[in-house]
Design a protein around this motif. Sequence first.
Motif, short mmCIF file in Angstrom:
data_model
loop_
_atom_site.label_atom_id
_atom_site.label_comp_id
_atom_site.label_asym_id
_atom_site.label_seq_id
_atom_site.Cartn_x
_atom_site.Cartn_y
_atom_site.Cartn_z
N ARG A 1 0.82 -1.22 0.00
CA ARG A 1 0.00 0.00 0.00
C ARG A 1 0.85 1.26 0.00
N SER B 1 -2.54 -1.43 7.66
CA SER B 1 -2.84 -1.28 6.24
C SER B 1 -3.16 0.18 5.90
N TYR B 2 -3.95 0.80 6.75
CA TYR B 2 -4.32 2.20 6.55
C TYR B 2 -3.11 3.12 6.69
N THR C 1 1.48 0.82 -8.92
CA THR C 1 0.45 -0.19 -8.64
C THR C 1 0.92 -1.57 -9.07
N SER D 1 3.35 -3.04 -6.51
CA SER D 1 2.69 -3.58 -5.32
C SER D 1 2.00 -4.91 -5.63
N HIS E 1 -1.20 2.87 3.50
CA HIS E 1 -1.92 3.65 2.49
C HIS E 1 -1.53 5.12 2.58
N THR F 1 1.92 1.60 -3.72
CA THR F 1 0.79 1.98 -4.58
C THR F 1 0.45 3.45 -4.42
N ASN F 2 0.37 3.92 -3.20
CA ASN F 2 -0.10 5.28 -2.96
C ASN F 2 0.99 6.34 -3.10
#
Length: 423
Positions: free
Chosen positions: A26, A146-147, A180, A183, A150, A29-30
Amino acid sequence: MFKKITNVFSQYRGLSRSAYVIFYARIITNMGAFIWPLLTLLLKRKMGYSELTIGYISLGIGSIFVVANIIGGKLADRFNRKKLIVIFDLISVSFFISCAFVEPGTIMVVLFSIAGIFANIENPSFEALIADISKSKDREKVYSLSYLGHNLGFMVGPLIGGLLFENYLSLAFVIDGLTTLTSTILIILFVKTSDAEQIKEQEIEMQEINEYENDEDDRCSTFNVLLRRKSVLLQLVIFIFSSFIYEQWSFAVPLYIEELYMEKGGMYFGFISGYNGFIVILFTPILTWLLRKFRELQKIFIGVALYSFSFLLIRNAPALSIFFVMIFVFTIGEIVNMLGSSPYLSRRIPASHRGRVNSYASVCYFVGGVGGRALIGWVINDYSYATAFTVITCVGVVALLIILLNYKLDKKTFPLLYQKKAV
């Protein structure tokens, strides 16, 4: 004091390896999430659409995403969730990168909409996979980690995206797609779906067992599962209201900043988005530890209250510094709400129906978010931003009343979750 600081960070020890892989995936990706946070400005500045038209476009795209999530939920409960994530990630990335080779316009809207469709088909599998790789008692920590991942990436992504937005839009699409893809490769190589089976085989103390997650007959319809869990049905309604409010920070706020600061709006919103990520990184571990004994619905109530009333701070064309104050309050609410809402469903829905129920939750988020964009776009167009922010707060008050009602219903429906200490 030192011991408390140590506890904040040591709470993430002992989770499954897959949980840490998803955390790093994550982040990557972010870090490349340049486009979606700036989508509103892309439609307005690069394509020349009005606020009302942007709201209608969001409504149309969101309606398609609703169907995609329902399909994804059914697939998630029928096939291997990891394989579904990988397949649809690859398809989504290919369409997203293709946006770099066309000029801003209808074709670009179609391409990144198709990319979004496949990303949404994948979403229920991803949410179910997070629950699969964690014990019931560790859910807050896994979702929190996970957050956190992110937002570690998101703190950088929109900031860079704001700088690339004016002159290097094509490069932003390419980098976004490649991160992306990276990941996805991490998930292919290191996330083991057998982790869930290993967890089940471990010797788990009796107080850690959550009977509400026991598998039901897969022939039992999702509707019947939800009908026996009426508080979950009401929580889905709450998701609609909370999403209505939450989505305005990426819709009404950037439009408002654009209105106030013209050509510098994209850059300023990029800074504010980066600040949002910084707050999440700093406060997510702290709030996870401080609120560890709070029930899910208590956290949801606090979170929705904070980010609903934060919009009142910017009603009257404030200085740029007030936007940072508003985002601070908003983000604290966002974190607290996440800590409650993310594990809420996983503890109350049998594993056999996680994908489908997560897809319904995603549908509710989309209905609230897209409906909110359409309604608030109309209010801005016909009235004013001040009126729009007042409407947003009023919707928040309605949501808070429903949460209070659902707290009583939830205690009756799932009494064991309220008997256990520090679930």
